[in-house]
Design an enzyme around this catalytic site. Structure first.
Site, PDB file in Angstrom:
ATOM      1  CE  LYS A  55      -2.217  -0.958   3.795  1.00  0.00           C
ATOM      2  NZ  LYS A  55      -1.636  -2.313   4.093  1.00  0.00           N
TER       3      LYS A  55
ATOM      4  NE  ARG B 284      -4.791   0.198   8.781  1.00  0.00           N
ATOM      5  CZ  ARG B 284      -3.452  -0.007   8.556  1.00  0.00           C
ATOM      6  NH1 ARG B 284      -3.398  -1.470   8.893  1.00  0.00           N
ATOM      7  NH2 ARG B 284      -2.574   0.693   7.958  1.00  0.00           N
TER       8      ARG B 284
ATOM      9  NE  ARG C 160       7.393  -3.196   5.929  1.00  0.00           N
ATOM     10  CZ  ARG C 160       6.260  -3.145   6.031  1.00  0.00           C
ATOM     11  NH1 ARG C 160       5.764  -2.463   4.869  1.00  0.00           N
ATOM     12  NH2 ARG C 160       5.326  -3.381   7.111  1.00  0.00           N
TER      13      ARG C 160
ATOM     14  NE  ARG D 250       6.264  -1.110   9.794  1.00  0.00           N
ATOM     15  CZ  ARG D 250       5.126  -0.890   9.232  1.00  0.00           C
ATOM     16  NH1 ARG D 250       4.992  -0.600   8.159  1.00  0.00           N
ATOM     17  NH2 ARG D 250       4.350  -1.777   9.694  1.00  0.00           N
TER      18      ARG D 250
ATOM     19  NE  ARG E 113       1.676  -5.024  11.058  1.00  0.00           N
ATOM     20  CZ  ARG E 113       2.911  -5.291  10.267  1.00  0.00           C
ATOM     21  NH1 ARG E 113       3.790  -5.637  10.822  1.00  0.00           N
ATOM     22  NH2 ARG E 113       2.988  -4.658   9.028  1.00  0.00           N
TER      23      ARG E 113
HETATM   24  P1  ADP Z   1       0.722  -2.245   7.769  1.00  0.00           P
HETATM   25  O1  ADP Z   1      -0.623  -2.112   7.086  1.00  0.00           O
HETATM   26  O2  ADP Z   1       1.764  -2.957   6.733  1.00  0.00           O
HETATM   27  O3  ADP Z   1       0.638  -2.969   8.802  1.00  0.00           O
HETATM   28  P2  ADP Z   1       0.898   0.528   8.467  1.00  0.00           P
HETATM   29  O4  ADP Z   1       2.243   1.275   8.346  1.00  0.00           O
HETATM   30  O5  ADP Z   1      -0.260   0.822   7.658  1.00  0.00           O
HETATM   31  O6  ADP Z   1       1.203  -1.076   8.274  1.00  0.00           O
HETATM   32  O7  ADP Z   1       0.166   0.437  10.020  1.00  0.00           O
HETATM   33  C1  ADP Z   1       1.091   0.234  10.872  1.00  0.00           C
HETATM   34  C2  ADP Z   1       0.165   0.110  12.189  1.00  0.00           C
HETATM   35  O8  ADP Z   1      -0.288   1.323  12.597  1.00  0.00           O
HETATM   36  C3  ADP Z   1      -0.951  -0.674  12.274  1.00  0.00           C
HETATM   37  O9  ADP Z   1      -0.616  -2.082  12.522  1.00  0.00           O
HETATM   38  C4  ADP Z   1      -2.048  -0.168  13.185  1.00  0.00           C
HETATM   39  O10 ADP Z   1      -1.193  -0.383  14.662  1.00  0.00           O
HETATM   40  C5  ADP Z   1      -1.414   1.280  13.097  1.00  0.00           C
HETATM   41  N1  ADP Z   1      -2.293   1.865  12.190  1.00  0.00           N
HETATM   42  C6  ADP Z   1      -2.460   2.285  10.938  1.00  0.00           C
HETATM   43  N2  ADP Z   1      -3.572   2.625  10.428  1.00  0.00           N
HETATM   44  C7  ADP Z   1      -4.385   2.698  11.218  1.00  0.00           C
HETATM   45  C8  ADP Z   1      -5.930   2.679  11.245  1.00  0.00           C
HETATM   46  N3  ADP Z   1      -6.494   3.282  10.197  1.00  0.00           N
HETATM   47  N4  ADP Z   1      -6.609   2.561  12.427  1.00  0.00           N
HETATM   48  C9  ADP Z   1      -5.896   1.894  13.556  1.00  0.00           C
HETATM   49  N5  ADP Z   1      -4.572   1.492  13.589  1.00  0.00           N
HETATM   50  C10 ADP Z   1      -3.838   2.198  12.472  1.00  0.00           C
END
Ligand code: ADP
Length: 186
Positions: A8, A83, A122, A128, A139
């Site tokens: 994404k 989400r 990654r 990370r 996740r």
């Molecule tokens: P990925 O989708 O690869 O897990 P992201 O960088 O998009 O990675 O998100 C990392 C973390 O940030 C998520 O696991 C969550 O804890 C938090 N996060 C990101 N976007 C949201 C959201 N819309 N609602 C709640 N938590 C979020």
């Protein structure tokens, strides 16, 4: 939308450049706050490191503030939001208020096993703290339980675009552009 590691963030950057709009990534904003040690970062880190979603109230407020910034006035791309069902409803409210419309919801579909490999790689490159195998699996679970069902909402609204996220990055980008370029601007 798409499970963790679907690409994404990578595709969001290309789409943002292509359409000259900001890519607003909730994950990136949380990580920036974690690095700076802000109160938001301290709150978010607990959830992120466990592979859980940050609470809706916190995330919704943050997105609301971000899309109020001047650079988002004529359009924006959201990466990693909404989400949850509450976030879908909140976004509908925000968009109605600003006079925007959701032109498209893009889902990147990928092979889950390949993704775990990508994410572990990654972890080595970016360091990370949520890219350990246990947290990755959590996740993925949270995505399947909370986010995947939302896809149907956007399918029903007729704005869902599903893109095969497997293959080289530029192949995926081309698929995304081919799908998005034919959509009329709202
Ligand atoms: P990925 O989708 O690869 O897990 P992201 O960088 O998009 O990675 O998100 C990392 C973390 O940030 C998520 O696991 C969550 O804890 C938090 N996060 C990101 N976007 C949201 C959201 N819309 N609602 C709640 N938590 C979020």
């Amino acid at each position: 939308m798409g499970p963790p590691g679907a690409g994404k963030g990578t595709q969001a950057k290309f789409i943002a450049e292509h359409f000259k709009i900001p890519a607003i990534s909730t994950g990136d904003i949380f990580r920036a706050n974690v690095s700076k040690g802000t109160p938001l970062g301290v709150e978010a880190k607990r959830f992120m490191d466990a592979g859980e979603y940050v609470p809706d109230e916190v995330t919704n407020l943050m997105v609301r503030d971000r899309i109020d910034e001047p650079d988002a006035v004529s359009g924006f791309l959201l990466d990693g939001y909404p989400r949850t069902l509450s976030q879908v409803e909140e976004l509908d409210g925000m968009i109605k208020f600003t006079g925007h419309e959701l032109d498209a919801v893009l889902v990147l579909t990928v092979d889950q096993d390949e993704i775990v490999e990508r994410l572990l790689q990654r972890a080595q490159v970016e360091g990370r703290t949520d890219d350990t195998e246990d947290v990755i699996r959590r996740r993925q679970e949270v995505y399947s339980e909370e986010t995947e069902p939302l896809i149907e909402i956007y399918r029903d609204r007729g704005i869902l675009i599903e893109i095969d996220g497997m293959g080289e990055v530029d192949e995926v980008t081309q698929r995304v552009f081919d799908a998005l370029d034919v959509i009329p601007e709202s």
